[in-house]
Enzyme design. Sequence first.
Site, PDB file in Angstrom:
ATOM      1  N   GLY A  46     -31.486 -44.888 -22.342  1.00 17.42           N
ATOM      2  CA  GLY A  46     -30.936 -45.265 -23.639  1.00 17.42           C
ATOM      3  C   GLY A  46     -29.534 -44.711 -23.789  1.00 17.42           C
ATOM      4  CD  GLN A  51     -25.590 -40.971 -25.844  1.00 18.90           C
ATOM      5  OE1 GLN A  51     -26.310 -41.931 -26.031  1.00 18.90           O
ATOM      6  NE2 GLN A  51     -25.892 -40.000 -24.996  1.00 18.90           N
ATOM      7  CB  CYS A  89     -29.448 -36.404 -24.546  1.00 18.01           C
ATOM      8  SG  CYS A  89     -28.132 -37.368 -25.317  1.00 18.01           S
ATOM      9  CG  LEU A  90     -27.810 -40.697 -20.155  1.00 13.27           C
ATOM     10  CD1 LEU A  90     -27.304 -42.129 -20.066  1.00 13.27           C
ATOM     11  CD2 LEU A  90     -28.170 -40.166 -18.775  1.00 13.27           C
ATOM     12  CG  HIS A 131     -32.686 -39.706 -28.012  1.00 15.66           C
ATOM     13  ND1 HIS A 131     -32.932 -38.448 -27.508  1.00 15.66           N
ATOM     14  CD2 HIS A 131     -31.414 -40.008 -27.666  1.00 15.66           C
ATOM     15  CE1 HIS A 131     -31.837 -38.008 -26.904  1.00 15.66           C
ATOM     16  NE2 HIS A 131     -30.901 -38.932 -26.970  1.00 15.66           N
ATOM     17  CD  GLU A 132     -30.342 -43.590 -27.086  1.00 16.67           C
ATOM     18  OE1 GLU A 132     -29.167 -43.348 -27.441  1.00 16.67           O
ATOM     19  OE2 GLU A 132     -30.889 -42.997 -26.133  1.00 16.67           O
ATOM     20  CG  HIS A 135     -27.224 -40.303 -29.870  1.00 13.14           C
ATOM     21  ND1 HIS A 135     -26.576 -39.101 -29.694  1.00 13.14           N
ATOM     22  CD2 HIS A 135     -28.065 -40.432 -28.822  1.00 13.14           C
ATOM     23  CE1 HIS A 135     -27.014 -38.531 -28.576  1.00 13.14           C
ATOM     24  NE2 HIS A 135     -27.934 -39.313 -28.029  1.00 13.14           N
TER      25      HIS A 135
HETATM   26 NI    NI Z   1     -28.992 -39.098 -26.311  1.00 14.19          NI
END
Ligand code: NI
Length: 159
Positions: A46, A51, A89-90, A131-132, A135
């Site tokens: 995701g 991000q 998380c990336l 989660h997304e 963000h």
């Molecule tokens: Ni994330």
Amino acid sequence: MAILKIVKFDEPLIRKVSRPVEEITPRILTLLDDMTETMRAAGGCGLAAVQVGVLRRVVVIEVEEGNVIELINPKIIAYAGEQEDAEGCLSNPGNYGIVRRPAAVTVRALDRYGKEFEVNGKDLLARAICHECDHLDGKIYTDIELRPLTREEIKEMSR
Ligand code: NI
């Protein structure tokens, strides 16, 4: 398509609130494509536009390989149950935490053609949606993690 640079947790931008997409322009479509390519290149499931440094309410999710879900202006309209599991998380590479999330959610969003649709997700998909969407409001999983995974636990995960 292009692989974009991913903003990390220690960069102030990650805390910014993203603005709704008012019109789905070619730029938004390119953004969606680039986000998917960037997410795949980084091995994630995701990614939110913030991000990659774009403060727009745009998300891509690929929990099931080959099935990319593109969400524009997503809004979680229903949730049920609870789950606790490891989450990463990336923007925080190599780290994971135990996070409590709803077991199932329904999200309403626009697709790339501007058509409203809904997705029902459970388990990992529900987790990814939550989660997304967080963000987009400048929230990150470490805000709500019950505890971070230890190095040993992370090593076990990759086995
Ligand atoms: Ni994330």
